[in-house]
Scaffold this motif. Structure first.
Motif: not given
Length: 494
Positions: A383-395, A448-457
């Motif tokens: 699981x993550x904050x982003x799904x496949x196909x989503x735009x990858x945010x900056x951080x 903490x932006x990578x954790x907040x925007x991506x949420x990768x375990x």
């Protein structure tokens, strides 16, 4: 005379130039031909949306575009009695964020945007061939044989692929017999770039003189020009001279102090919304206005066009270097639904414009467009904050050497990117950059932006495509599955 290249691009507008820049930086041999004898000098499109600015950053165009253009000014709406109210552009009160560094469209007249793109292309060792017209082509199992005409005579070009970026009246689309269904929207309008006196350049002037005498006069950033836009009768000749346009301005505004001194470019056109039945026929692809045409409302046409090319470029390059040919099937699967959505948006905005409603929401920024249904999505239980196909945010992250950087800087270039949360091990692969993020690793998520925007375990990873979209999330145990996925999208043996 015969010449051989890997890609022949027909049409040097925004789509063709974007594709050429992307291919040039990847070392792909191509030719970019344009039947016009010289560069287009109009400002039919003038807005670069936030998502396209992110594309420009990747292609090395952002800062030049920013220095050339400017922000959209407030809109001054005039009533029939001459009174007016000023309205800020929608979103002007929403500043950039670390995840979305560009939140407002940039105004750059199309002729200046394309000038910057040609300059960037020249830096990369290539150039547009003006005055070269595609007159015919035949396809085979291995390529395309195209006949072109110029002042030097006829020439045959052999290419692995032909890309039609040749506009709404596309010769390539017509030769393939691809239908272009849609509708005429019942609106005819003028657009003209002019030098005038009598109006300030600090606002976008919009007049409603009643009886259909609407007129918009916008100062074009980066130039001395104003752009005039307004509806005209569905039938009849239109005087687009300085004198004729001055009379039209006087009729719509009731003011005789606004005087046109010259017209650098002008057009009368009927608005259409059309979408090609398909984007590919064997070795031939359509991109940009050759595949879809929009009404100008919302500024979606040029932006959708250049993002077509941005999607297609990396896929063509990969296949030419040995990746499975099925990768090219994902171009239409991803981009045609986007164009359909943008056509619907532009048409809805046009209906609002007819009623005096010029509001624009976040949807015009194209930041929320995704490839959720893409066949390139990696299926995972992680699981993550982003799904496949989503735009990858900056951080913002900090390197082990102490220097601050951004994820967009890590993405920039022609590669795939694997962002690993923690110290999990994933095998390296040519064409993919691996960056580990965590305390004591290559990059520290100090804000903490990578954790907040991506949420990768922890010990999982997120795979980012070359065009800045999420391919999928991988658990540490899926290292072999990652290699199998990369076999689908990277050249064999890399």
């Amino acid at each position: 005379m015969r010449d051989s290249v890997e890609i022949l691009i027909c049409g040097a507008g925004a789509a063709g130039l974007t594709l050429a820049i992307d291919l040039a930086r990847r070392g792909i041999a191509f030719r970019l031909i344009e039947k016009l004898p010289s560069p287009f000098q109009g400002s039919r499109g003038k807005g670069i949306q936030p998502r396209s600015l992110e594309v420009f950053e990747d292609l090395g165009l952002l800062d030049r575009a920013m220095a050339t253009g400017g922000v959209y000014p407030p809109v001054r709406k005039y009533a029939a009695d001459g009174s007016f109210v000023d309205e800020e552009m929608v979103g002007a009160d929403h500043p950039p964020t670390p995840a979305e560094p560009y939140r407002l469209p940039l105004m750059v007249p199309q002729f200046l945007t394309e000038t910057l793109m040609r300059e960037r292309l020249l830096e990369l060792g290539s150039a547009v061939e003006f005055g070269v017209e595609l007159t015919g082509f035949a396809t085979t199992d291995t390529g395309v044989e195209a006949t072109v005409r110029s002042e030097r005579g006829d020439e045959v070009i052999r290419a692995r692929y032909l890309i039609g970026c040749d506009g709404g009246r596309s010769f390539v689309r017509g030769a393939l017999g691809i239908d272009f269904p849609g509708k005429t929207l019942g609106v005819r309008a003028i657009v003209a770039d002019v030098i005038l006196e009598g109006l300030s350049r600090d606002v976008w002037h919009r007049f409603d003189g009643g009886d259909g005498k609407q007129l918009s006069i916008c100062p074009l950033a980066g130039s001395e020009l104003f752009q005039i836009q307004g509806p005209i009768p569905l039938e009849g000749d239109i005087d687009l001279s300085a004198e004729g346009l001055t009379r039209r301005v006087v009729e719509a505004t009731g003011r005789e102090d606004i005087v046109l001194r010259s017209v650098s470019w002008a057009s009368a056109y009927t608005m259409n919304a059309r979408l090609a039945d398909r984007y590919r026929d064997g070795r031939v692809f359509l991109a940009g206005d050759a595949a879809h045409i929009h009404p100008p409302t919302g500024g979606q046409g040029l932006n959708t066009s250049l993002q077509d090319a941005y999607n297609l470029g990396w896929k063509l390059s990969a296949v030419l270097r040995g990746a499975p040919g099925s990768l090219l099937d994902t171009y239409e699967a991803e981009r045609r639904p986007i164009a359909a959505g943008m056509l619907g948006l532009s048409t809805r905005l046009l209906e609002g414009f007819k009623k005096g409603d010029n509001r624009r929401g976040r949807e015009v920024q194209q930041l929320d467009l995704d490839y959720a249904e893409s066949p390139l999505s990696f299926v995972s239980d992680a699981a993550s904050h982003l799904a496949p196909g989503n735009r990858a945010p900056d951080a913002n992250v900090r390197g082990a050497g102490g220097g601050a950087t951004r994820l967009f800087h890590l993405f920039r270039g022609t590669h795939w990117t694997l962002l690993v949360s923690g110290s999990a091990s994933f095998a390296p692969r040519a064409g993919m950059h691996i960056h580990r993020i965590g305390p004591g690793l290559e990059f520290d998520d100090h804000l903490g932006q990578f954790a907040a925007f991506y949420g990768v375990p922890d010990r999982a990873a997120m795979l980012i495509r070359p065009d800045g979209y999420v391919a999928g999330v991988l658990a540490a145990a899926q290292a072999e599955a990652l290699q199998a996925y990369l076999d689908r999208v990277l050249p064999a043996g890399t």
